[in-house]
Design an enzyme around this catalytic site. Structure first.
Site, short mmCIF file in Angstrom:
data_model
loop_
_atom_site.label_atom_id
_atom_site.label_comp_id
_atom_site.label_asym_id
_atom_site.label_seq_id
_atom_site.Cartn_x
_atom_site.Cartn_y
_atom_site.Cartn_z
N ARG A 213 26.05 -1.36 -2.47
CA ARG A 213 25.86 -2.01 -1.35
C ARG A 213 24.91 -1.27 -0.40
NH1 ARG A 213 29.18 -1.62 2.57
NH2 ARG A 213 31.08 -2.11 1.29
N TYR B 168 14.08 -25.41 9.07
CA TYR B 168 14.91 -25.82 7.79
C TYR B 168 16.31 -26.14 8.36
CZ TYR B 168 18.01 -24.79 3.86
OH TYR B 168 19.00 -25.08 2.84
N ASP C 12 9.64 -17.06 11.09
CA ASP C 12 9.95 -17.52 9.69
C ASP C 12 8.81 -17.97 8.82
OD1 ASP C 12 10.91 -18.71 7.37
OD2 ASP C 12 12.54 -19.45 8.10
N LYS D 179 11.58 -18.76 -2.12
CA LYS D 179 10.31 -19.66 -2.29
C LYS D 179 9.30 -19.20 -2.89
CE LYS D 179 13.28 -22.51 -0.13
NZ LYS D 179 14.61 -21.63 -0.20
#
Ligand code: P1T
Length: 377
Positions: free
Chosen positions: A46, A98, A170, A195
């Site tokens: 992690r 979004y 963003d 995306k």
């Protein structure tokens, strides 16, 4: 270096054992330690992973940033950005973002004592007017999803500097190929790498890029402490995808220009929204802060009934959530991506039930236009 040279080489780590040209997938959850307190700088999956590190360096380089921090989704990266705030702090946000970003901020994090003001940031005066004593962050999405409204990044960054606020952008819709907010003064850039950056509809991921060491330290701490890290395989797939980001973006852009121009001639399309069209109210700003217009087009067909008929008749454009992949997709924001935004709020910024969002892929433009033509018929 040029964009494509960086995309192909930045952060790539040839396998130290064999020299394999493709960065290895370090598929391990932990690392053997030589003795107590002695290790190779890798302790736990992690916290450290070389495939992830390669991706972080790669995307940071493309955004012309110093530090990249990878997450398991775009929303996980937005959650980490909100970790720059404390209980009682305030953020000014673009009123159209979004739907999942709205849900996370307004419906979840508000309950934990964070405060948000939703304003039309396409007029930067609204940003200045919304700043309060407890404001910490100005958060803009440009172009917005799905209305494709733009915010002047340079002007917003100046407001942030003058008021000692963090400017977050963003940049998902443009990708670093068409827009690099750090160079315009932004402090933090984020991506849903799901995306354009990954671009093949096979990975969900997120990335934060910054030049600010303090912000980097805090986000890096949160990445490990919260633990929403991407898998080594997802990092490898995304790293493979950035190599073709430039060629894909050029094709998305070229196809979308043709389709937006075609749709503009159609009587059924009440309103065609694309930053590359002269009819877009911020076309000049688009030319100033972006080097292309991207592959997203939104069209208002006047009613839910019309929208349904068109969506159901498209054959190459597949009805699906998400965007930015090589394959063309179509979605109905009111009932899909923005269903968690109340109807009255949605309609304030023009997100009607008749609005369809096209994510133009990199297929042959003639085939895509023929598909829309037969659906309109
Ligand atoms: O889906 P995820 O990787 O968690 O990213 C969230 C996100 C953040 N920012 C923007 C601008 C986005 O468009 C998204 C995700 N958007 C969709 C899934 C969609 O279909 O619009």
């Amino acid at each position: 270096m040029g964009f494509s040279t960086d995309a192909i080489h930045a952060g790539q780590i040839p396998d130290p054992t064999t020299g394999a040209i493709s960065t290895p997938i370090y598929q391990t959850s932990t690392y053997a330690q030589e003795e107590l307190g002695v290790n190779k700088g890798f302790e736990y999956g992690r916290t450290h992973n070389l495939t992830r590190q390669a991706l972080e360096i790669n995307i940071a380089t493309l955004e012309k940033g110093k530090y990249g921090i990878a997450f398991s989704s775009g929303l996980a990266s937005i959650q980490a950005i909100l970790g720059l705030m404390k209980n009682g702090d305030h953020t000014v946000v673009s009123n159209n973002v979004y739907g999942g970003t709205y849900r996370l901020m307004e419906l979840i994090m508000k309950e934990y004592g964070l405060d948000f003001s939703w304003v039309d940031t396409s007029d930067t005066k609204n940003i200045e007017n919304a700043i309060k004593k407890n404001t910490k962050i100005i958060y803009i999405e440009t172009p917005t999803n799905p209305m494709l409204n733009l915010t002047d990044i340079e002007a917003t960054a100046k407001i942030c500097k003058a008021n000692k606020l963090i400017c977050v952008v963003d940049n998902t819709f443009m990708s670093p190929y068409f827009q690099r907010p750090l160079g315009l003064g932004a402090d933090v850039v984020l991506h849903s790498t799901t995306k354009y950056i990954n671009g093949h509809c096979d990975v969900v991921g997120g990335m934060i890029i910054t030049n600010d060491f303090k912000i980097h330290e805090r986000i890096k701490y949160l990445q490990n402490a919260i633990g929403a890290v991407p898998s080594p395989f997802d990092c490898w797939l995304t790293l493979r995808a950035t190599k073709t980001l430039a060629v894909r973006m050029k094709q998305h852009n070229a196809n979308a220009i043709k389709i937006a121009e075609y749709l503009s001639t159609k009587f059924y399309a009440k309103k065609v929204i694309y930053p590359g069209l002269k009819s877009h109210p911020q076309h000049e700003l688009a030319k100033k802060q972006m080097s292309g217009f991207g592959g997203m087009i939104s069209v208002d067909f006047g009613s839910l009934d019309n929208a349904k008929k068109i969506i159901n008749n498209l054959k190459i454009f597949t009805l699906a959530e998400s965007l930015g992949g090589v394959e063309s997709l179509v979605s109905h924001p009111a009932s899909m991506t923005h269903a968690s935004v109340p109807k009255v709020e949605r309609e304030k910024f023009g997100l009607t039930d008749g609005l369809i969002r096209f994510s133009v892929g990199i297929e042959d433009a003639e085939d895509l236009i023929a598909d829309i033509e037969q659906a309109l018929k």
